[in-house]
Design a protein around this motif. Structure first.
Motif, PDB file in Angstrom:
ATOM      1  N   MET A  53      36.308  38.984  45.615  1.00  0.00           N
ATOM      2  CA  MET A  53      35.234  38.791  44.639  1.00  0.00           C
ATOM      3  C   MET A  53      35.769  38.044  43.431  1.00  0.00           C
ATOM      4  SD  MET A  53      33.034  41.685  42.724  1.00  0.00           S
ATOM      5  CE  MET A  53      34.532  42.327  42.007  1.00  0.00           C
TER       6      MET A  53
ATOM      7  N   TYR B 288      44.220  40.793  35.667  1.00  0.00           N
ATOM      8  CA  TYR B 288      43.231  40.652  36.736  1.00  0.00           C
ATOM      9  C   TYR B 288      43.646  41.458  37.966  1.00  0.00           C
ATOM     10  CZ  TYR B 288      40.276  38.236  40.196  1.00  0.00           C
ATOM     11  OH  TYR B 288      39.376  37.944  41.188  1.00  0.00           O
ATOM     12  N   GLY B 289      44.951  41.453  38.252  1.00  0.00           N
ATOM     13  CA  GLY B 289      45.470  42.198  39.392  1.00  0.00           C
ATOM     14  C   GLY B 289      45.210  43.690  39.268  1.00  0.00           C
TER      15      GLY B 289
ATOM     16  N   THR C  82      41.364  44.462  39.507  1.00  0.00           N
ATOM     17  CA  THR C  82      40.813  44.400  40.871  1.00  0.00           C
ATOM     18  C   THR C  82      41.417  45.477  41.763  1.00  0.00           C
ATOM     19  OG1 THR C  82      42.437  42.703  41.449  1.00  0.00           O
ATOM     20  CG2 THR C  82      40.240  41.945  40.832  1.00  0.00           C
ATOM     21  N   PHE C  83      42.560  46.052  41.346  1.00  0.00           N
ATOM     22  CA  PHE C  83      43.202  47.082  42.168  1.00  0.00           C
ATOM     23  C   PHE C  83      42.430  48.398  42.095  1.00  0.00           C
ATOM     24  CE2 PHE C  83      46.126  50.475  43.168  1.00  0.00           C
ATOM     25  CZ  PHE C  83      46.846  49.980  44.232  1.00  0.00           C
TER      26      PHE C  83
ATOM     27  N   ASN D 222      39.270  50.912  41.567  1.00  0.00           N
ATOM     28  CA  ASN D 222      37.808  50.951  41.695  1.00  0.00           C
ATOM     29  C   ASN D 222      37.121  51.238  40.368  1.00  0.00           C
ATOM     30  OD1 ASN D 222      37.668  50.375  44.334  1.00  0.00           O
ATOM     31  ND2 ASN D 222      36.971  52.388  45.005  1.00  0.00           N
TER      32      ASN D 222
ATOM     33  N   PHE E 194      49.313  38.925  42.373  1.00  0.00           N
ATOM     34  CA  PHE E 194      48.557  39.662  43.383  1.00  0.00           C
ATOM     35  C   PHE E 194      47.265  40.209  42.778  1.00  0.00           C
ATOM     36  CE2 PHE E 194      52.918  40.117  45.015  1.00  0.00           C
ATOM     37  CZ  PHE E 194      52.722  39.709  46.319  1.00  0.00           C
ATOM     38  N   ALA E 195      46.241  40.296  43.600  1.00  0.00           N
ATOM     39  CA  ALA E 195      45.002  40.936  43.166  1.00  0.00           C
ATOM     40  C   ALA E 195      44.398  41.701  44.333  1.00  0.00           C
ATOM     41  CB  ALA E 195      44.005  39.908  42.628  1.00  0.00           C
ATOM     42  N   HIS E 196      43.470  42.558  44.015  1.00  0.00           N
ATOM     43  CA  HIS E 196      42.778  43.422  44.975  1.00  0.00           C
ATOM     44  C   HIS E 196      43.738  44.403  45.656  1.00  0.00           C
ATOM     45  CE1 HIS E 196      39.102  41.253  44.269  1.00  0.00           C
ATOM     46  NE2 HIS E 196      39.802  40.141  44.336  1.00  0.00           N
ATOM     47  N   ARG E 197      43.210  45.162  46.635  1.00  0.00           N
ATOM     48  CA  ARG E 197      43.988  46.260  47.182  1.00  0.00           C
ATOM     49  C   ARG E 197      43.786  46.362  48.688  1.00  0.00           C
ATOM     50  NH1 ARG E 197      41.516  50.576  44.632  1.00  0.00           N
ATOM     51  NH2 ARG E 197      40.188  50.649  46.437  1.00  0.00           N
TER      52      ARG E 197
END
Lengths: 178, 225
Positions: free
Chosen positions: A1, A68-69, A72-73, A75, B172-175
């Motif tokens: 996203m 940003y990391g 986005t990690f 919730n 890195f981003a998201h999981r």
């Protein structure tokens, strides 16, 4: 996203930046303060706009991608403004078995957004949750903190219809009183 | 500095005290499968889970990138227990890696192909269900393209991006399955902030970051930064 803030005016952006600066007061510039800072800023703004993230990165002297990391990690953090109503679709084990994904698809189709996003009219935001603890009612969707049970696609339509009627009544009352 | 002598696959070698087994081996021309190792980085990424070796007197295989070489240590890089772990790790990586070697610019010089051969692993896993990420390719940079689908999240580009710039562009981003190497807010990599040093391309083991122009293997410099 990806971070999207369509239609945000320069004024609104400046305001987010100002709010962030206010929130940063009292925090040391150590990077272990990142998460408490993010929580405080989101507490003020309701979400973490791009301007807030760059402002925080600059304050802590870390790359903006690292902010940003982290955002986005977890919730807990959101990149889009919250809607007036929140929709949380449960995809825990029981809800999964009872067709939680079908329910999610119905919400996606009706609201025309993906999990983690907000409708363009900012009426609804939608996301998934892992389990809300009332598995006997699966598939569950939590709407404005109220758990709704047996949410099949027709129930999705029903919930949305109720909100629509509520809005119509409110509009009518407002026009009558004015 | 003190030095230690150890044996790897029967070969006697000496290394500086504190050197990790992986580094000691690679510097003595003994190959151990690895994707995330960086020569100049003190703390290993320990991300790829491929460099398993067996040490005499120890029950479980260990990752060679995290274990320091000690005096008298006897290391076996070809032990079946170690290779089995490496193969599983490798197959898990390949389960989300598009395998289309014939049409891939990395074909023939790809680290994944090299590792498959070395550890006896399969490029196309049958044990695990294949699950592709299907992310868009970013070709906004004039020098290179970035195909996140080929990325194995080793972190080499992220590290090297931070060595040459004041503020890093890559991170890195998201999981979980959605974890991805990206830029702030997922912006195109070719936007004005990239200095085009292309150091990230040179360290990418899978050519997820690949030079435009398609010359095979151009620029790859392995773990030596």
């Amino acid at each position: 996203m990806t971070q999207t803030d369509p239609g945000k005016t320069a004024e609104e952006k400046a305001q987010s930046r100002q709010e962030t600066k206010q929130a940063l007061k009292g925090f040391g510039r150590k990077k272990q303060n990142l998460i408490p800072i993010l929580q405080k800023v989101q507490g003020r703004l309701g979400y973490l706009p791009r301007e807030a993230m760059t402002e925080i990165a600059e304050y802590l002297n870390i790359p903006d991608i690292d902010v940003y990391g982290v955002v986005t990690f977890y919730n807990q953090f959101r990149l889009t403004p919250p809607g007036r109503h929140s929709v949380r679709v449960c995809l825990g084990t029981a809800c999964h078995m009872k067709g939680g994904y079908i329910t999610l698809d119905a919400w996606k189709r009706r609201l025309d957004i993906n999990p983690g996003e907000t409708t363009t009219d900012r009426e609804f935001d939608m996301d998934t949750v892992a389990c809300v603890g009332c598995c006997t009612k699966a598939p569950v969707t939590v709407v404005d903190n109220k758990p709704e049970g047996k949410v099949e696609p027709t129930r999705v339509d029903g919930i949305l219809l109720a909100f629509e009627q509520e809005r119509e009544v409110k509009d009518k009352e407002e026009s009558e009183s004015s | 500095m003190k030095s230690v002598s150890l044996s790897i696959d029967g070969k006697k070698i000496t290394a500086k005290e504190g050197t990790k087994i992986l580094r000691a081996a690679l510097e003595n021309d003994i190959y151990i499968a690895n994707l995330c190792a960086i020569k100049d980085k003190a703390e290993p990424n320990a991300a790829c889970r491929l460099c398993f070796v067996e040490i005499e007197g120890e029950e479980e295989p260990v990752t060679a990138c995290t274990r320091e070489a000690t005096d008298g240590m006897v290391v076996n890089t070809r032990g079946e227990r170690a290779l089995e772990l490496a193969r599983t790790g490798f197959e898990l990586l390949m389960a989300s890696h598009p395998v289309d070697c014939a049409n891939c610019p990395a074909n023939g010089v790809c680290e994944l192909q090299k590792i498959a051969k070395h550890i006896g692993g399969k490029l196309k896993t049958k044990r695990f269900r294949q699950l592709l990420r299907e992310l868009p390719i970013d070709d906004s940079n004039p020098l290179f393209t970035y195909d996140p689908n080929k990325c194995v999240l080793c972190g080499r580009c992220v590290w090297v991006c931070r060595q040459r710039k004041e503020t890093a562009l890559l991170g890195f981003a998201h999981r979980g399955f959605k974890r991805v190497v990206t830029t702030f807010a997922g912006e195109p990599i070719g936007a004005e902030r990239c200095l085009d040093c292309s150091a990230c391309v040179e360290v990418c083991p899978t050519r997820a970051l690949a030079f435009k122009g398609g010359e095979k293997g151009l620029g790859y410099r392995g773990w030596v930064v």
